[in-house]
Design a protein around this motif. Structure first.
Motif, short mmCIF file in Angstrom:
data_model
loop_
_atom_site.label_atom_id
_atom_site.label_comp_id
_atom_site.label_asym_id
_atom_site.label_seq_id
_atom_site.Cartn_x
_atom_site.Cartn_y
_atom_site.Cartn_z
N PHE A 269 53.42 99.81 40.83
CA PHE A 269 54.02 100.82 41.70
C PHE A 269 55.38 100.29 42.12
O PHE A 269 55.53 99.10 42.42
N ALA A 270 56.37 101.17 42.15
CA ALA A 270 57.73 100.76 42.51
C ALA A 270 58.38 101.84 43.34
O ALA A 270 57.96 103.00 43.36
N GLU A 271 59.45 101.43 44.01
CA GLU A 271 60.25 102.35 44.80
C GLU A 271 61.68 102.30 44.27
O GLU A 271 62.36 101.29 44.39
N GLY A 272 62.11 103.39 43.60
CA GLY A 272 63.42 103.38 42.98
C GLY A 272 63.35 102.77 41.59
O GLY A 272 62.64 103.27 40.72
N ASP A 273 64.10 101.66 41.37
CA ASP A 273 64.07 101.00 40.06
C ASP A 273 62.66 100.55 39.71
O ASP A 273 61.84 100.26 40.57
N LEU A 274 62.42 100.48 38.39
CA LEU A 274 61.08 100.13 37.91
C LEU A 274 60.88 98.62 37.95
O LEU A 274 60.77 97.95 36.93
N ARG A 275 60.81 98.11 39.16
CA ARG A 275 60.51 96.71 39.42
C ARG A 275 59.13 96.64 40.06
O ARG A 275 58.88 97.33 41.05
N PRO A 276 58.23 95.82 39.53
CA PRO A 276 56.86 95.81 40.06
C PRO A 276 56.81 95.38 41.51
O PRO A 276 57.45 94.41 41.91
N ASP A 277 56.04 96.12 42.30
CA ASP A 277 55.91 95.81 43.72
C ASP A 277 54.44 95.68 44.11
O ASP A 277 54.06 94.74 44.80
N VAL A 278 53.61 96.64 43.67
CA VAL A 278 52.18 96.59 43.95
C VAL A 278 51.44 96.83 42.64
O VAL A 278 51.68 97.84 41.95
N ALA A 279 50.57 95.94 42.27
CA ALA A 279 49.88 96.03 40.98
C ALA A 279 49.05 97.31 40.90
O ALA A 279 48.40 97.71 41.87
N MET A 280 49.07 97.94 39.73
CA MET A 280 48.22 99.08 39.47
C MET A 280 46.90 98.61 38.89
O MET A 280 46.88 97.83 37.94
N LYS A 281 45.82 99.07 39.47
CA LYS A 281 44.50 98.78 38.94
C LYS A 281 43.82 100.10 38.58
O LYS A 281 44.00 101.10 39.27
#
Length: 266
Positions: free
Chosen positions: A49-61
């Motif tokens: 999950f990211a906010e704005g640019d596609l930089r990982p912030d919270v892992a998707m499970k």
């Protein structure tokens, strides 16, 4: 259908996903290549999950990660690595040359308290934010993230999918800067009209003239058309909200995304 509960990734994320603004955290899938050479047998896909640019912030499970090959067969995927900020999938390309759909599947989140005001869902953090005619409801969050990759010579990308998703009418391997890109919002292959598709350009932290997010409304065929200004990655997002068929006090809020790669003009 296997569904994953969002309480495993933090209770704070569900309210963000339910917010109206696209600047809330968005689910995405990002492969290390969108066009694999014929001899390549797999691709690695980042899920986060990211906010704005596609930089990982919270892992998707998800219990529903899967890939559909050009032969139409669906294969469940087990993460190769699960970190705090990103999950990584090693996606086999064993069905040969053609185009593959990699998906998180349908992911069920927590229930949130909301109100129905003038036919629209609102979230009030404080009691004083409510209005006399507000109707209390519960909102169930659903998320889905998709991406298409090809091995060798691409093939038509038209797969059967469950739930709300963004389907690329313009084939995902044929997208160019300055040329029209057409996508269709559909629910189990049925087009959805009047929905808002938000287009988010990746890499805006590195440019002096930033591309603002753009919103487009689907037509009667469930389609929108837009012209990406530059080559690069884009995240397309739609949020569909409907009252439950058997419970008008329960609303379903589905956020679906599609990651695309736009090529420079040849």
């Amino acid at each position: 259908m296997s569904l994953f509960t969002l309480d495993k990734i933090g209770p704070w994320l569900t309210p963000l996903l339910l917010c109206a603004g696209a600047q809330a955290h968005s689910p995405y899938l990002k492969p290390n290549t969108f066009s694999a050479e014929e001899q390549r047998k797999q691709v690695t896909v980042e899920a986060s999950f990211a906010e704005g640019d596609l930089r990982p912030d919270v892992a998707m499970k998800s219990d529903a990660f899967h890939v559909i090959g050009p032969d139409g067969r669906k294969l469940a995927l087990t993460p190769a690595a699960a970190l705090k900020e990103a999950t990584y999938l090693e996606v086999p390309l064993g069905a040969g040359n053609g185009t593959y759909l990699v998906s998180s599947g349908v992911r069920k989140g927590r229930l949130a308290k909301g109100v129905l005001r003038d036919g629209k869902v609102h979230f009030a953090e404080r009691a004083e934010d409510t209005q006399p005619d507000d109707k209390p409801i519960e909102v169930q969050s659903i998320t889905r993230a998709d991406v298409y990759v090809s091995r060798g010579r691409p093939s038509a990308a038209d797969f059967d999918t469950d739930g709300v998703g963004i389907y690329p009418v313009t084939q995902p391997y044929d997208l160019y800067a300055g040329a029209p890109v057409i996508v269709r919002v559909r629910d189990s292959r049925q087009p959805l009209a009047g929905e808002t598709v938000t287009v988010i350009a990746d890499g805006q932290n590195y440019v002096s003239h930033k591309q603002a997010e753009q919103d487009f409304t689907t037509n009667a065929a469930g389609e929108v058309s837009f012209k990406p200004k530059t080559a690069g990655l884009y995240l397309l997002q739609v949020r569909v909200r409907r009252a439950s068929a058997d419970n008008p006090a329960l609303w379903i809020s589905t956020t679906a995304t599609l990651t695309i790669e736009v090529q420079p003009q040849p």
